[in-house]
Scaffold this motif. Structure first.
Motif, PDB file in Angstrom:
ATOM      1  N   TYR A  13      32.330  14.320  40.251  1.00 27.24           N
ATOM      2  CA  TYR A  13      33.448  13.910  41.085  1.00 27.24           C
ATOM      3  C   TYR A  13      32.926  13.075  42.248  1.00 27.24           C
ATOM      4  O   TYR A  13      31.935  13.442  42.886  1.00 27.24           O
ATOM      5  CB  TYR A  13      34.200  15.133  41.616  1.00 27.24           C
ATOM      6  CG  TYR A  13      35.084  15.795  40.577  1.00 27.24           C
ATOM      7  CD1 TYR A  13      36.316  15.243  40.238  1.00 27.24           C
ATOM      8  CD2 TYR A  13      34.679  16.965  39.928  1.00 27.24           C
ATOM      9  CE1 TYR A  13      37.129  15.850  39.283  1.00 27.24           C
ATOM     10  CE2 TYR A  13      35.480  17.565  38.969  1.00 27.24           C
ATOM     11  CZ  TYR A  13      36.709  17.002  38.655  1.00 27.24           C
ATOM     12  OH  TYR A  13      37.500  17.584  37.721  1.00 27.24           O
ATOM     13  N   PHE A  14      33.575  11.943  42.525  1.00 29.06           N
ATOM     14  CA  PHE A  14      33.156  11.100  43.644  1.00 29.06           C
ATOM     15  C   PHE A  14      34.345  10.282  44.140  1.00 29.06           C
ATOM     16  O   PHE A  14      35.312  10.039  43.408  1.00 29.06           O
ATOM     17  CB  PHE A  14      32.008  10.176  43.232  1.00 29.06           C
ATOM     18  CG  PHE A  14      32.380   9.158  42.174  1.00 29.06           C
ATOM     19  CD1 PHE A  14      32.758   7.867  42.525  1.00 29.06           C
ATOM     20  CD2 PHE A  14      32.342   9.495  40.829  1.00 29.06           C
ATOM     21  CE1 PHE A  14      33.093   6.934  41.561  1.00 29.06           C
ATOM     22  CE2 PHE A  14      32.686   8.571  39.856  1.00 29.06           C
ATOM     23  CZ  PHE A  14      33.060   7.281  40.224  1.00 29.06           C
ATOM     24  N   VAL A  15      34.248   9.853  45.395  1.00 32.84           N
ATOM     25  CA  VAL A  15      35.262   8.982  46.002  1.00 32.84           C
ATOM     26  C   VAL A  15      34.906   7.556  45.649  1.00 32.84           C
ATOM     27  O   VAL A  15      33.816   7.068  45.995  1.00 32.84           O
ATOM     28  CB  VAL A  15      35.327   9.177  47.526  1.00 32.84           C
ATOM     29  CG1 VAL A  15      36.333   8.211  48.138  1.00 32.84           C
ATOM     30  CG2 VAL A  15      35.683  10.619  47.863  1.00 32.84           C
ATOM     31  N   SER A  36      41.571   7.510  49.250  1.00 33.77           N
ATOM     32  CA  SER A  36      41.400   8.909  48.842  1.00 33.77           C
ATOM     33  C   SER A  36      41.148   9.086  47.344  1.00 33.77           C
ATOM     34  O   SER A  36      41.072  10.214  46.859  1.00 33.77           O
ATOM     35  CB  SER A  36      42.646   9.708  49.234  1.00 33.77           C
ATOM     36  OG  SER A  36      43.803   9.157  48.597  1.00 33.77           O
ATOM     37  N   ARG A  65      39.699   9.854  44.080  1.00 34.46           N
ATOM     38  CA  ARG A  65      38.534  10.637  43.676  1.00 34.46           C
ATOM     39  C   ARG A  65      38.651  10.899  42.171  1.00 34.46           C
ATOM     40  O   ARG A  65      39.657  11.442  41.702  1.00 34.46           O
ATOM     41  CB  ARG A  65      38.504  11.957  44.453  1.00 34.46           C
ATOM     42  CG  ARG A  65      37.238  12.793  44.276  1.00 34.46           C
ATOM     43  CD  ARG A  65      37.222  13.906  45.333  1.00 34.46           C
ATOM     44  NE  ARG A  65      36.022  14.735  45.233  1.00 34.46           N
ATOM     45  CZ  ARG A  65      35.966  15.879  44.567  1.00 34.46           C
ATOM     46  NH1 ARG A  65      37.047  16.338  43.948  1.00 34.46           N
ATOM     47  NH2 ARG A  65      34.837  16.571  44.535  1.00 34.46           N
TER      48      ARG A  65
END
Length: 426
Positions: free
Chosen positions: A283-285, A315, A317
């Protein structure tokens, strides 16, 4: 249920012979021969007990553990050559004793000795064929000569004609079955080895073609920026430029340098271990991952008189591979900035669908001609690319998109602009 048991037995049988990744074909043939010999010795033991050949049964009981040890020595200790030599020695000794106590030339020992010789040749290197054959013929000649000169050399025999017929018939049948099974195993495995060799040869040809395509791509992609810098230096040396003319040329050179840097990054991406190992998703922005790329190309686009906007939600993600996504979008943005004329507008945007994330790079530039569209499609299909198709960048973007189990596509109309779509699963 029967299929499951059969499948498990086949897997266990293949395990006993050894994997082709670990053992050579010659070693696997020898393992098969060892297993076949163990089965044959168990049969000989049962037959000797049933026909009251107690001496033969005793010899078999003594030699059977040695045969198991020879198999273990090769299969689990990787001492195939030593094991094969001991195998030949052991069974020549066995059949010399068997010949003496099993009616000599009128018994079945010579039939079994032929089988052992065949199995030995099947497992031995070619250079040992003649020595093994000479040894076999010498032993047989010595036994026959000794029996001929001294009939008392034979110390045992059959109790009646029926016992002799059963022994010889059963030995012949077992020998024929083992020869058939052994030949089938050897031919089947040689065929598989030949197919693997052909596949490796085809792979080497593909790698050679890939290397040639890569050299062609590098030659093309390096030619343009180096030529631009050369011309800029020549102009500086020949003319006194006005500030705005100088700025325009510097912008072009800056774009060329950026393209060269991007080419170097693509080369590293193709050859670096990251292409193989960094496929773990996380998971990453997205905006945090792309901020350096976006910042760099906003400045480059501004210098060319192009507006570049990133509409990626702050935001946003997602669960994917940040490294791969960055490489894909970097190359698409680089191509848009490279080929768009002054006063164009480039947009990086995002849209979520039910099953996938969709990233798009859109420009209102000159668009892509039909011939070039076809060239891009062929470049993706053949993993090659030249000239206006975007070169190595689009090939790498395609590779990395497929590594993410996604799709890369585009739409373009001549004179109206182009949009590249990156769709990756949610």
């Amino acid at each position: 249920m029967k299929y499951k048991i059969s499948s498990q037995l086949r897997r266990y049988w293949h395990y006993l012979q050894g994997s082709s990744d670990t053992f050579s074909l010659q070693s696997r043939i020898y393992h098969f021969i060892c297993l076949a010999t163990i089965i044959l010795m168990i049969y000989a033991l049962v037959f000797s007990l049933m026909t009251s050949f107690l001496t033969a049964a005793l010899i078999t009981v003594v030699l059977l553990p040695f045969q198991v040890f020879l198999y273990y020595l090769s299969r689990f200790k990787d001492r195939t050559t030593l094991s094969l030599n001991l195998y030949c020695l052991l069974f020549y000794i066995f059949f010399i004793f068997s010949y003496r106590i099993s009616s000599g030339i009128t018994g079945s020992s010579l039939l079994s000795l032929c089988l052992v010789h065949f199995l030995s040749l099947a497992a031995a290197p070619r250079k040992e064929y003649i020595p093994l054959t000479v040894v076999n013929l010498t032993v047989v000649a010595a036994l026959l000569t000794t029996e001929y000169l001294d009939p008392n050399f034979i110390q045992g025999g059959y109790t009646d004609k029926k016992q002799q017929f059963i022994d010889i018939a059963s030995t012949y049948a077992v020998n024929m079955i083992l020869i058939l099974v052994s030949l089938a195993y050897i031919i089947n495995n040689y065929t598989k080895e030949k197919e693997k060799a052909e596949e490796r040869a085809m792979l080497l040809d593909e790698l050679h073609e890939e290397k040639s395509r890569l050299i062609s791509l590098i030659s093309h992609d390096y030619h343009t920026p180096l030529n631009s810098m050369k011309k800029y230096l020549e102009i500086l040396g020949m003319y006194d430029l006005k500030p705005d003319e100088k700025r325009m040329l510097e912008t072009e050179v800056s774009q060329s340098v950026t393209n060269t840097q991007n080419l170097l990054l693509n080369l590293l991406d193709l050859t670096n271990e990251k292409f193989k190992s960094q496929r773990a998703k996380e998971y990453f922005v997205v905006q945090d991952q792309l901020k350096e790329t976006v910042r760099a190309y906003v400045d480059i686009a501004k210098g060319k008189g192009i507006q570049f906007d990133s509409l990626i939600p702050e935001s946003l993600r997602i669960f994917s591979n940040p490294y791969h996504l960055n490489v894909i979008l970097r190359n698409l943005i680089n191509n848009a900035v490279k080929f768009c004329p002054k006063n164009s507008h480039i947009t990086l945007s995002y849209q979520q669908n039910d099953d996938f994330h969709e990233f798009s790079v859109t420009d209102n530039g000159t668009g892509i001609a039909d011939a070039t569209k076809q060239a891009i499609a062929e470049g993706w299909e053949n993993q090659s690319g030249t000239l206006r198709e975007g070169g190595m960048g689009l090939i790498l973007s395609k590779k990395f998109t497929e590594a993410l189990m996604g799709t890369l596509s585009f739409t373009s109309q001549k004179g109206s602009g182009t949009t590249f779509y990156v769709r990756i699963p949610i």
